[in-house]
Scaffold this active site. Structure first.
Site, PDB file in Angstrom:
ATOM      1  N   HIS A  19       0.873  -1.324  -0.089  1.00 33.08           N
ATOM      2  CA  HIS A  19       0.013   0.176  -0.010  1.00 33.08           C
ATOM      3  C   HIS A  19       0.995   1.254   0.024  1.00 33.08           C
ATOM      4  O   HIS A  19       1.278   1.630   0.847  1.00 33.08           O
ATOM      5  CB  HIS A  19      -1.153  -0.047   1.191  1.00 33.08           C
ATOM      6  CG  HIS A  19      -1.931   1.060   1.399  1.00 33.08           C
ATOM      7  ND1 HIS A  19      -3.200   1.001   2.183  1.00 33.08           N
ATOM      8  CD2 HIS A  19      -1.902   2.171   0.572  1.00 33.08           C
ATOM      9  CE1 HIS A  19      -3.831   2.220   1.895  1.00 33.08           C
ATOM     10  NE2 HIS A  19      -3.242   2.997   1.259  1.00 33.08           N
ATOM     11  N   HIS A  21       1.525   4.850  -2.340  1.00 30.71           N
ATOM     12  CA  HIS A  21       1.305   5.840  -3.420  1.00 30.71           C
ATOM     13  C   HIS A  21       2.508   6.416  -4.047  1.00 30.71           C
ATOM     14  O   HIS A  21       3.098   7.187  -3.241  1.00 30.71           O
ATOM     15  CB  HIS A  21       0.060   6.701  -3.117  1.00 30.71           C
ATOM     16  CG  HIS A  21      -1.246   6.434  -2.475  1.00 30.71           C
ATOM     17  ND1 HIS A  21      -2.170   6.139  -3.206  1.00 30.71           N
ATOM     18  CD2 HIS A  21      -1.326   5.769  -1.063  1.00 30.71           C
ATOM     19  CE1 HIS A  21      -3.217   5.483  -2.468  1.00 30.71           C
ATOM     20  NE2 HIS A  21      -2.849   5.319  -1.390  1.00 30.71           N
ATOM     21  N   GLU A 202     -11.400   3.977   5.734  1.00 31.47           N
ATOM     22  CA  GLU A 202     -10.173   4.577   6.467  1.00 31.47           C
ATOM     23  C   GLU A 202     -11.041   5.935   7.123  1.00 31.47           C
ATOM     24  O   GLU A 202     -10.835   5.735   8.596  1.00 31.47           O
ATOM     25  CB  GLU A 202      -9.385   5.156   5.172  1.00 31.47           C
ATOM     26  CG  GLU A 202      -8.134   6.272   5.646  1.00 31.47           C
ATOM     27  CD  GLU A 202      -7.495   6.777   4.834  1.00 31.47           C
ATOM     28  OE1 GLU A 202      -7.819   6.906   3.473  1.00 31.47           O
ATOM     29  OE2 GLU A 202      -6.246   7.269   4.842  1.00 31.47           O
ATOM     30  N   ASP A 281       1.758   6.939   2.166  1.00 31.42           N
ATOM     31  CA  ASP A 281       2.397   8.097   1.531  1.00 31.42           C
ATOM     32  C   ASP A 281       3.755   8.550   2.533  1.00 31.42           C
ATOM     33  O   ASP A 281       3.751   9.547   3.271  1.00 31.42           O
ATOM     34  CB  ASP A 281       1.424   9.529   1.559  1.00 31.42           C
ATOM     35  CG  ASP A 281       0.361   9.003   0.892  1.00 31.42           C
ATOM     36  OD1 ASP A 281       0.450   8.909  -0.525  1.00 31.42           O
ATOM     37  OD2 ASP A 281      -0.909   8.406   1.324  1.00 31.42           O
TER      38      ASP A 281
HETATM   39  N1  HPA Z   1      -6.067   7.860   1.228  1.00 29.20           N
HETATM   40  C1  HPA Z   1      -6.969   8.039  -0.035  1.00 29.20           C
HETATM   41  N2  HPA Z   1      -6.591   8.412  -0.946  1.00 29.20           N
HETATM   42  C2  HPA Z   1      -4.965   8.691  -1.037  1.00 29.20           C
HETATM   43  C3  HPA Z   1      -4.232   8.393   0.032  1.00 29.20           C
HETATM   44  C4  HPA Z   1      -4.707   7.966   1.421  1.00 29.20           C
HETATM   45  O1  HPA Z   1      -4.285   7.938   2.198  1.00 29.20           O
HETATM   46  N3  HPA Z   1      -2.935   8.779  -0.289  1.00 29.20           N
HETATM   47  C5  HPA Z   1      -3.101   9.015  -1.563  1.00 29.20           C
HETATM   48  N4  HPA Z   1      -4.369   8.904  -2.081  1.00 29.20           N
HETATM   49 ZN    ZN Z   2      -3.653   4.707   0.480  1.00 30.03          ZN
END
Ligand code: HPA
Ligand code: ZN
Length: 341
Positions: A19, A21, A202, A281
């Site tokens: 996971h 990005h 989330e 991230d």
């Molecule tokens: N959540 C949702 N979208 C995202 C995230 C995240 O943590 N990081 C980059 N895009």
């Molecule tokens: Zn994410």
């Protein structure tokens, strides 16, 4: 356990990152370097003032900065440099396998061609495979704050590069953009052979996790923190051994939880859920894989068996072949056995 001993143990664990990005691995130093060569002025006059902005009250406040930063990425070389920097970093942390998200719409909406984005990312991933022995999968994410029609356009743009892309995901602003909004494009993506994952639970409610499972037919849930709210869902996740890719430092940075000690991962492991640890991230949330392992282990006082289970779960939840999974899981077990001798 002494902090230094714990850090040493974590460093040695053979790890899989599922996971991540790639745009979220954009370190300020590289951001300023690329902005300079592309003659783009960032709204921040120094790395320090940029980093001061890295205080978020929720997902949206983070996304606002994340999308601004991504605007300096224009050329194939920029996407290559971004990806290569990430891969070198995780190589130093004994990460053996990565499954990387990229957000094509963040770039195509600014006039950067899909081909430019994916060529840069792909070439760096291939170089890491050859030179660093890191295996990889690539996941194209649809931005859920945009329409399904726009996601369909992205799917169309991806087709010439289908052989490089393993799956599709769903990210960006969660609340108000439920998985149900993307049922048709997920179905079409599956028909093109893409595996399916989605961010759910989330910030959004447990109902979004149900939708991701029942309406999108995902094979993995990204985050899924909220599943503990629902006993029936927990049973389902356990029975199906549906992976949840948790991101502890992200959860604290975005105030999904207020304190690392409140993180649900230990309870999930106790419940028999296939929960795993990743970095989301890392340039924005204070750390890569090692730092995520360290902070969660310290806060929850995780024992060696729990650390081993987390490492095994990540390979188990990956899209590697069963042979590669078995090889890496046996590497993990050998590593932990060596700690006892
Ligand atoms: N959540 C949702 N979208 C995202 C995230 C995240 O943590 N990081 C980059 N895009
Ligand atoms: Zn994410």
């Amino acid at each position: 356990m002494e902090s230094s001993d714990l850090k040493k143990i974590i460093q040695g664990i053979p790890k899989a990152e599922l996971h991540l990005h790639i745009e979220g691995s954009f370190e300020p130093e590289l951001m300023f370097e690329i902005a300079k060569r592309n003659k783009i002025t960032l709204d921040f006059d120094s790395i320090e003032s940029l980093k001061k902005g890295y205080m978020f009250n929720n997902l949206q406040e983070f996304l606002d900065i994340y999308y601004i930063a991504a605007k300096v990425l224009i050329h194939e070389q920029d996407f290559f440099d971004l990806t290569w920097a990430y891969l070198c970093k995780v190589y130093s942390q004994n990460v053996l396998h990565v499954e990387v998200f990229f957000d094509p719409q963040t770039h195509t909406d600014r006039g950067v061609e899909f081909a430019v984005v994916i060529n840069g990312i792909y070439k760096a991933l291939e170089k890491a495979k050859q030179e660093l022995n890191i295996s990889y999968k690539l996941i194209m994410s649809y931005l859920r704050h945009l329409s399904e029609e726009e996601a369909f356009k992205t799917l169309e743009s991806s087709l010439p590069f289908k052989h490089w892309i393993d799956g599709v995901g769903l990210d960006s602003s969660e609340i108000g953009n439920p998985p149900s909004k993307f049922v048709n494009v997920f179905k079409a993506s599956a028909n093109h052979g893409y595996k399916l994952v989605a961010h759910a639970g989330e910030e959004g409610p447990v109902a979004y996790i149900w939708e991701a499972l029942d309406l999108l037919n995902v094979v993995r849930i990204d985050h899924g923190n909220r599943c503990l709210d629902d006993g029936v869902l927990l049973q389902r996740l356990r029975d199906e051994q549906m992976p949840l890719t948790l991101c502890p430092l992200s959860n604290v940075a975005l105030k999904v939880i207020l304190n690392m000690k409140d993180h649900p991962i230990e309870k999930m492991l106790d419940e028999g859920i296939l929960a795993t640890i990743h970095s989301d991230d890392p340039a924005y949330f204070g750390g890569y894989m090692n730092e995520n392992y360290y902070e969660i282990a310290k806060a929850l006082n995780l024992n060696i068996d729990q650390l081993m289970l987390l490492a095994i779960n990540a390979f188990e939840a990956s899209w590697l072949s069963s042979e590669a999974k078995a090889k890496h899981i046996s590497q993990v077990k050998t590593y932990f056995k060596s700690l006892n001798s």
